[in-house]
Design an enzyme around this catalytic site. Structure first.
Site, PDB file in Angstrom:
ATOM      1  N   ASP A 293      17.212 -60.678 -54.942  1.00 23.98           N
ATOM      2  CA  ASP A 293      16.673 -59.813 -55.995  1.00 23.98           C
ATOM      3  C   ASP A 293      15.375 -59.204 -55.495  1.00 23.98           C
ATOM      4  OD1 ASP A 293      16.333 -58.562 -58.471  1.00 23.98           O
ATOM      5  OD2 ASP A 293      15.520 -60.338 -59.470  1.00 23.98           O
ATOM      6  N   TYR A 467      15.053 -56.605 -61.707  1.00 22.32           N
ATOM      7  CA  TYR A 467      16.401 -56.606 -62.281  1.00 22.32           C
ATOM      8  C   TYR A 467      17.430 -56.053 -61.300  1.00 22.32           C
ATOM      9  CZ  TYR A 467      13.344 -57.077 -66.329  1.00 22.32           C
ATOM     10  OH  TYR A 467      12.362 -57.481 -67.187  1.00 22.32           O
ATOM     11  N   HIS A 468      17.369 -56.557 -60.054  1.00 16.83           N
ATOM     12  CA  HIS A 468      18.305 -56.130 -59.017  1.00 16.83           C
ATOM     13  C   HIS A 468      19.045 -57.321 -58.392  1.00 16.83           C
ATOM     14  CE1 HIS A 468      15.414 -52.474 -58.331  1.00 16.83           C
ATOM     15  NE2 HIS A 468      16.128 -52.359 -59.426  1.00 16.83           N
ATOM     16  N   PRO A 469      19.650 -58.216 -59.188  1.00 13.61           N
ATOM     17  CA  PRO A 469      20.385 -59.324 -58.580  1.00 13.61           C
ATOM     18  C   PRO A 469      21.564 -58.800 -57.765  1.00 13.61           C
ATOM     19  CG  PRO A 469      20.885 -59.193 -60.913  1.00 13.61           C
ATOM     20  CD  PRO A 469      19.750 -58.237 -60.663  1.00 13.61           C
TER      21      PRO A 469
END
Length: 556
Positions: A293, A467-469
């Site tokens: 992330d 918010y970039h898993p």
């Protein structure tokens, strides 16, 4: 028992693309399953309202991590889209492809033919760039991309000018030839409306008789028979049913949902499945591993002039902005407010950018809360090529139970060094002459935060997920990979994963654009079409990257 040719699980950034492309063949019956419901909400469609759907249970899975040991044991918020359009309906609408070398890195990691030359044609196929197509940009695709309100606030251009004064390049198009530098930021907005994959891809496809969209439906597991996926078990309105896939099941449930469904189906590491009380159907140890992330924090400053968005956060001003948007689709309601940006390298010896800036002419949080009384501005800054790795593990055989999530943020020293660089380099940029008429003191981290130890403590307490898993079902050919370079799950016929979970490594940028690209290319792979190739494309690189951190010396 219902039967379809293709069953797609998840109507998000990838699933909507696949539903459109696969249903173009009128002879194919396609089912798209989504746990959430309609995206017909002003809070989704109006770009400026981006903080609302992300924090709303109706539209987003409100996941939280287990205590993160290197962030003072904080439990980090990890929202994921639960609505038509998935996370493209709740995200910040920022359009960043990533650097060309990010995709070359994928190929080097074992994802055969996923280098930049193979990926670029699918970025182009997906988009309609507001300023026309060229060898880097597309102009006939479903996804509208532009610069929103064209940087009307002078702080946007001040940020770009400050970057140039600090010795960095100007880049007119960071999604084109050269990512490195400062310039306008791009967003997925069309005619003032959020241009999610639901609007761009799914809504036109829903007019086709051969596409069925099933909402408010939770997939329990993939049905397996002799190492082949034959369908899914799904629950809708309390009724559980099995649906058969004659050709393939495609998981597009995202980097949390896709590994969780695989594990619920008995596909994964035996120790993880046994602990959750799930029978092992197929041993695949990489499922849920390699989770990555982006982290970021807000570098905030007071502003001398009353020109920031902090004066627009009262109820009356919000009403006026909303009313103008409803009637005209214009004004401050029609932008995500991230209209200028920067991509730089943290130090000499880093070949391509690993730090990213989003500039905002306001001092506020993602949830819309103001930072202080008065005017301010901020830059979101993060180290975008982390070495720390986490995992997603199923907790029980109950599909309603959220999985256990841990990113191990800042576990690696190189990641902590990256955030120290973020603080030091950002201060230097904001203190350039371009901001002299605006800058009026540092709010956060605060001028007393100077030493490496102080910076580390600030970062541990203030950093937030971008918010970039991603990367939890890694693509590759080794024993730790989950899918092969054709997106097939290793060892299981008729089952693919197509979403950000199959990225081998996280790109330098927001993930919506590369996720859409992956789905575009996967559609061709599924349909057996020859994949497109863009050969001989020039990539703008700093020739002296191994010796210098930036192209030029600062002017001050």
């Amino acid at each position: 028992m219902s039967e379809y040719d293709y069953i797609i699980v998840g109507a998000g950034s990838a699933g909507c693309v696949l539903a459109n492309r696969l249903s173009k063949d009128a002879s194919c019956k396609v089912l798209l399953i989504e746990t959430g419901g309609s995206d017909r909400s002003i809070f989704i469609q109006m770009p400026t309202a981006l903080s609302i759907p992300m924090s709303t249970k109706k539209y987003a899975w409100q996941f939280h991590t287990d205590p993160e040991p290197y962030l003072n044991n904080r439990e980090m918020h990890c929202p994921r889209g639960k609505v038509l359009g998935g996370s493209s309906s709740i995200n910040g609408m920022v359009y960043v492809r990533g650097h060309a070398r990010d995709f070359d890195e994928w190929a080097q990691a074992g994802a055969k033919d996923w280098d930049y030359e193979h990926c670029l044609p699918y970025f182009k196929k997906a988009e309609s760039w507001a300023f026309g197509g060229d060898e880097y940009r597309g102009d006939t695709g479903p996804l509208a991309t532009n610069n929103g309100n064209n940087m009307q606030n002078p702080l946007y251009t001040a940020f770009i000018e400050a970057g140039k004064q600090a010795g960095y390049d100007f880049t007119a198009d960071y999604n084109g030839r050269q990512q490195e530098g400062f310039g306008p930021m791009h967003m997925t907005v069309k005619n003032g409306v959020r241009w999610s994959t639901a609007n761009a891809y799914l809504r036109p496809a829903m007019k086709r008789d051969n596409l069925t969209v099933m909402t408010h439906a939770l997939v329990h597991k993939v049905l397996l028979e002799n190492k082949r996926a034959i369908g899914v078990r799904v629950e809708q309105k309390g009724r559980v049913q099995d649906i058969i896939a004659k050709q393939e099941v495609i998981l597009s449930a995202g980097s949390i949902g896709s590994p969780h469904i695989l594990q619920l189906s008995g596909i994964g590491a035996p120790d993880v499945l046994n602990k959750a009380g799930i029978k092992v159907e197929h041993e695949l140890p990489g499922v849920g591993e390699n989770l990555q992330d982006h982290l970021e924090f807000y570098f905030q400053f007071k502003c001398k002039q009353p020109i920031t968005l902090n004066s627009k956060l009262g109820l009356w001003d919000k009403f006026l902005i909303g009313a103008r948007w409803i009637f005209t689709r214009k004004g401050l309601g029609a932008t995500n407010h991230f209209e200028s940006c920067g991509f730089i390298r943290s130090k000499a010896g880093v070949e391509w950018p690993d730090l990213q800036y989003h500039f905002l002419p306001a001092a506020m949080r993602y949830d819309g809360k103001v930072a202080f009384d008065g005017h301010g501005f901020q830059v979101h800054i993060g180290h975008n090529k982390p070495k720390s790795r986490g995992r997603v593990y199923v907790r029980s055989s109950n599909p309603h139970d959220h999985p256990s999530i841990q990113f191990n943020y800042l576990q690696e020293e190189v990641d902590r060094e990256g955030f120290r660089d973020c603080v030091k380099l950002t201060r230097e940029i904001i203190n350039q002459p371009a901001f002299d008429e605006y800058r009026d003191g540092e709010i956060q981290p605060g001028e007393d935060v100077q030493t490496d130890e102080q910076i580390d403590e600030f970062v541990r307490s203030a950093v937030e997920s971008a918010y970039h898993p991603s990367c939890s079902c890694r693509m590759g050919e080794d024993e730790g990979a989950v899918v092969d370079s054709q997106t097939n799950v290793h060892g299981i016929k008729g089952l693919r994963v197509v979403d950000s979970s199959i990225f081998p490594t996280i790109p330098n940028g927001n993930l919506n654009a590369p996720t859409i690209m992956v789905a575009e290319r996967a559609a061709d792979l599924i349909l057996g079409r020859k994949t497109m190739l863009a050969s001989g494309i020039e990539v703008g690189m700093d020739a002296n990257w191994d010796q210098y951190q930036r192209p030029r010396q600062p002017t001050r």
